[in-house]
Design a protein around this motif. Structure first.
Motif, PDB file in Angstrom:
ATOM      1  N   GLU A 130      -0.025  -0.205  -7.046  1.00  0.00           N
ATOM      2  CA  GLU A 130      -1.298  -0.851  -6.412  1.00  0.00           C
ATOM      3  C   GLU A 130      -1.137  -1.469  -5.271  1.00  0.00           C
ATOM      4  O   GLU A 130      -1.799  -1.525  -4.230  1.00  0.00           O
ATOM      5  CB  GLU A 130      -1.817  -1.757  -7.653  1.00  0.00           C
ATOM      6  CG  GLU A 130      -3.193  -2.290  -7.362  1.00  0.00           C
ATOM      7  CD  GLU A 130      -3.720  -3.394  -8.286  1.00  0.00           C
ATOM      8  OE1 GLU A 130      -4.482  -4.429  -7.688  1.00  0.00           O
ATOM      9  OE2 GLU A 130      -3.428  -3.143  -9.465  1.00  0.00           O
ATOM     10  N   THR A 131      -0.032  -2.054  -5.065  1.00  0.00           N
ATOM     11  CA  THR A 131       0.019  -3.135  -3.864  1.00  0.00           C
ATOM     12  C   THR A 131       0.415  -2.339  -2.748  1.00  0.00           C
ATOM     13  O   THR A 131      -0.034  -2.734  -1.642  1.00  0.00           O
ATOM     14  CB  THR A 131       1.423  -4.124  -4.175  1.00  0.00           C
ATOM     15  OG1 THR A 131       1.239  -4.919  -5.137  1.00  0.00           O
ATOM     16  CG2 THR A 131       1.642  -4.923  -3.015  1.00  0.00           C
ATOM     17  N   TRP A 132       1.109  -1.184  -2.807  1.00  0.00           N
ATOM     18  CA  TRP A 132       1.708  -0.158  -1.680  1.00  0.00           C
ATOM     19  C   TRP A 132       0.750   0.830  -1.486  1.00  0.00           C
ATOM     20  O   TRP A 132       1.288   1.932  -0.707  1.00  0.00           O
ATOM     21  CB  TRP A 132       3.067  -0.062  -1.743  1.00  0.00           C
ATOM     22  CG  TRP A 132       3.879  -1.372  -1.790  1.00  0.00           C
ATOM     23  CD1 TRP A 132       4.458  -2.174  -2.901  1.00  0.00           C
ATOM     24  CD2 TRP A 132       3.877  -2.385  -0.638  1.00  0.00           C
ATOM     25  NE1 TRP A 132       4.928  -3.147  -2.555  1.00  0.00           N
ATOM     26  CE2 TRP A 132       4.724  -3.183  -1.035  1.00  0.00           C
ATOM     27  CE3 TRP A 132       3.534  -1.964   0.605  1.00  0.00           C
ATOM     28  CZ2 TRP A 132       4.949  -4.505  -0.274  1.00  0.00           C
ATOM     29  CZ3 TRP A 132       3.865  -3.192   1.707  1.00  0.00           C
ATOM     30  CH2 TRP A 132       4.605  -4.371   1.016  1.00  0.00           C
ATOM     31  N   VAL A 133      -0.537   0.975  -2.063  1.00  0.00           N
ATOM     32  CA  VAL A 133      -1.374   2.176  -2.011  1.00  0.00           C
ATOM     33  C   VAL A 133      -1.407   2.328  -0.258  1.00  0.00           C
ATOM     34  O   VAL A 133      -1.899   1.440   0.378  1.00  0.00           O
ATOM     35  CB  VAL A 133      -2.676   2.094  -2.818  1.00  0.00           C
ATOM     36  CG1 VAL A 133      -3.658   3.087  -2.007  1.00  0.00           C
ATOM     37  CG2 VAL A 133      -2.332   2.327  -3.906  1.00  0.00           C
ATOM     38  N   GLY A 134      -1.324   3.552   0.238  1.00  0.00           N
ATOM     39  CA  GLY A 134      -1.525   3.864   1.628  1.00  0.00           C
ATOM     40  C   GLY A 134      -0.335   3.351   2.546  1.00  0.00           C
ATOM     41  O   GLY A 134      -0.558   3.677   3.676  1.00  0.00           O
ATOM     42  N   VAL A 135       0.566   2.556   1.936  1.00  0.00           N
ATOM     43  CA  VAL A 135       1.628   2.405   2.845  1.00  0.00           C
ATOM     44  C   VAL A 135       2.900   3.403   2.864  1.00  0.00           C
ATOM     45  O   VAL A 135       3.653   3.391   1.451  1.00  0.00           O
ATOM     46  CB  VAL A 135       2.155   1.061   2.487  1.00  0.00           C
ATOM     47  CG1 VAL A 135       3.308   0.667   3.539  1.00  0.00           C
ATOM     48  CG2 VAL A 135       1.124  -0.139   2.569  1.00  0.00           C
ATOM     49  N   PRO A 136       3.194   4.269   3.730  1.00  0.00           N
ATOM     50  CA  PRO A 136       4.438   5.122   3.420  1.00  0.00           C
ATOM     51  C   PRO A 136       5.673   4.413   3.121  1.00  0.00           C
ATOM     52  O   PRO A 136       5.941   3.444   3.488  1.00  0.00           O
ATOM     53  CB  PRO A 136       4.438   5.726   4.775  1.00  0.00           C
ATOM     54  CG  PRO A 136       3.213   5.398   5.562  1.00  0.00           C
ATOM     55  CD  PRO A 136       2.694   4.204   5.142  1.00  0.00           C
TER      56      PRO A 136
END
Length: 155
Positions: A130-136
């Motif tokens: 959840e924290t890193w959604v959208g972060v490659p």
């Protein structure tokens, strides 16, 4: 004249050094948000993030002396004693005196503490996702390395 020199001096320090734009402020905010979310997810189990850290130590090596747990978590004895008291009250760990050196108190997982090893890693994995959604992935790895470097620089 004086106000111009103050404005000029403050404008030479970019926004990146002032809250809410500073890296330190944003790291603190991220830490607080993660702590709250993680606390909320651990609450149904009667645990806190600190309990999670103690469990992780014991899942790696059960029966650690209290002092070894404190060293791994960089905590002073008084803080750790209260955490272990609550974990023991909730039935996740038990304390035993070392048979060779009675001054040493070893911490052992109970069946309930062992069972959490099959449940809680998914809780943390879900929060991580959840924290890193959208972060490659590469950006996350670079961020992690940068944090490690900054911590080492200040340690």
């Amino acid at each position: 004249m004086k106000s111009n020199s103050i404005e000029s001096a403050s404008s030479t320090l970019g926004k990146e050094f002032r809250a809410p734009y500073s890296m330190g402020y944003r790291i603190k905010l991220l830490s607080q948000l993660l702590y709250r979310k993680f606390s909320d997810r651990l609450e149904p189990f009667g645990l806190t993030p600190f309990h999670w850290l103690v469990l992780c130590c014991l899942w790696q090596e059960d029966g650690l002396p209290t002092s070894a747990i404190g060293e791994k978590l960089q905590q002073v004895g008084g803080t750790l004693t209260g955490v272990l008291d609550r974990m023991e009250e909730r039935g996740f760990v038990r304390r035993e005196r070392d048979p060779i050196d009675r001054r040493i108190c070893r911490i052992w997982l109970t069946d309930a503490g062992l069972e959490l090893e099959h449940i809680l890693p998914q809780v943390t994995a879900d929060l991580h996702a959840e924290t890193w959604v959208g972060v490659p992935e590469g950006d996350r790895e670079q961020f992690s390395r940068s944090l490690d470097r900054a911590i080492a620089n200040l340690s």
